[in-house]
Design an enzyme around this catalytic site. Structure first.
Site, mmCIF file in Angstrom:
data_model
loop_
_atom_site.group_PDB
_atom_site.id
_atom_site.type_symbol
_atom_site.label_atom_id
_atom_site.label_comp_id
_atom_site.label_asym_id
_atom_site.label_seq_id
_atom_site.Cartn_x
_atom_site.Cartn_y
_atom_site.Cartn_z
ATOM 1 N N ASP A 244 35.084 38.210 37.741
ATOM 2 C CA ASP A 244 34.401 38.343 39.029
ATOM 3 C C ASP A 244 34.458 37.069 39.870
ATOM 4 O O ASP A 244 33.606 36.856 40.738
ATOM 5 C CB ASP A 244 32.937 38.761 38.837
ATOM 6 C CG ASP A 244 32.816 40.171 38.272
ATOM 7 O OD1 ASP A 244 33.646 41.017 38.638
ATOM 8 O OD2 ASP A 244 31.891 40.416 37.477
ATOM 9 N N GLU A 245 35.442 36.213 39.645
ATOM 10 C CA GLU A 245 35.544 34.964 40.400
ATOM 11 C C GLU A 245 36.926 34.764 41.014
ATOM 12 O O GLU A 245 37.321 33.638 41.315
ATOM 13 C CB GLU A 245 35.171 33.778 39.504
ATOM 14 C CG GLU A 245 33.715 33.774 39.053
ATOM 15 C CD GLU A 245 33.343 32.517 38.284
ATOM 16 O OE1 GLU A 245 34.101 31.533 38.361
ATOM 17 O OE2 GLU A 245 32.295 32.521 37.614
#
EC number: 3.5.1.10
Length: 300
Positions: A244-245
């Site tokens: 999620d980055e």
């Protein structure tokens, strides 16, 4: 009386008769790049419909997207690529040239939540998104009927700790079999391995709610309600090995207040997720996104 010869207008030249195209590139910044590209298009009897550019002076890098139309004989995209290649080499460009009306083939991955999948299917079917959804893949069978109603092939690929490697291998086989150009994780609740994300670098988009990293795990909207959050949002990003980055493409934020129940927050969150993911897929398919390290440059 002095008479001057009237030049034919663009309308008289029937712009677009030979086709419309999109050129996207980035390269080291330097004087003369824009003029060089414009001169090339003029020699090809093309005119510029839309041009977006950005010069990153800190990094010394230049980004550009040009939508142009041919006014001469019908031009093939392969012919234009061959003619542009020497110029691209001169400026050390990383470039892409495609037909403007071309639809990218995408594969959508989903688990049990169907709001993002449904939004993509409807927009693709109506022509609002310039994509062709080649197939839907899910680790649950729940949304097979939705895909079938839209006439899209559905593949149920169960995932367990023991079968994860085999399932990912099957996924990549489907990517090749369907000649997929973009994988869209539309609330697919499985983490891809480092090898899979490496294979899909710049070709996979994920969506998640905005409460990360504050509210992780089950029922994040309920956790947010207990803390009295004032905004609900979503982030669409390219997938990489950092969960999620990845490089952020689109974000959507909606204001809420103390009157919202957990169910209201969930509903608002779904709207934000659909909007952010739709924007990300559209910009990718239209050739508006250029990766620059861990950032994206979006030429809208």
């Amino acid at each position: 009386m002095i008479r001057t010869e009237e030049k034919p207008s663009l309308a008289d030249q029937a712009p677009g008769a030979g086709g419309e195209f999109v050129l996207t590139f980035h390269c080291p910044d330097s004087l003369g790049i824009v003029q060089s590209v414009a001169d090339f298009l003029l020699k090809q009897e093309c005119y510029i419909v839309d041009l977006k550019q950005f010069g990153d002076r800190n990094a010394g890098h230049f980004f550009m997207r040009v939508h142009f139309a041919s006014t001469g004989d019908a031009a093939a995209v392969e012919q234009l690529r061959d003619r542009f290649a020497p110029l691209a080499g001169q400026w050390t460009m990383d470039w892409r040239l495609e037909r403007h009306d071309r639809k990218q083939r995408i594969l959508v991955m989903v688990s049990k939540y169907g709001h993002c999948l449904n939004d993509l299917l409807v927009r693709a079917r109506s022509g609002e998104l310039p994509v062709e959804i080649a197939a839907v893949v899910s680790n649950h069978p729940d949304l097979e009927g939705l895909a079938a109603w839209h006439g899209v092939p559905f593949h149920h690929v169960p995932v367990t700790p023991e079968s994860k490697a085999e399932a990912e291998a099957g996924l990549l086989e489907l990517v090749d079999a369907y000649e997929v150009e973009l994988v869209v994780l539309a609330r697919y609740m499985q983490v891809l391995s480092d090898s899979a994300t490496a294979r899909l670098t710049g070709k996979a988009i994920n969506i998640h709610h905005s409460f990360l990293p504050s509210f992780k795990g089950a029922k994040p909207y309920h956790q947010a309600h207990e803390r009295g959050v004032k905004t609900v949002g979503a982030t669409a990003h390219y997938v990489n090995s950092e969960l999620d980055e990845g490089p952020i493409i689109a974000q959507q934020v909606i204001e809420v207040d103390h009157t919202y129940t957990p169910a209201d927050l969930v509903s608002v969150g779904k709207d934000a997720e659909c909007k952010a993911l739709t924007n990300a897929v559209r910009w990718h398919a239209e050739g508006r996104i250029i990766l620059s390290g861990n950032r994206t440059v979006i030429l809208r």
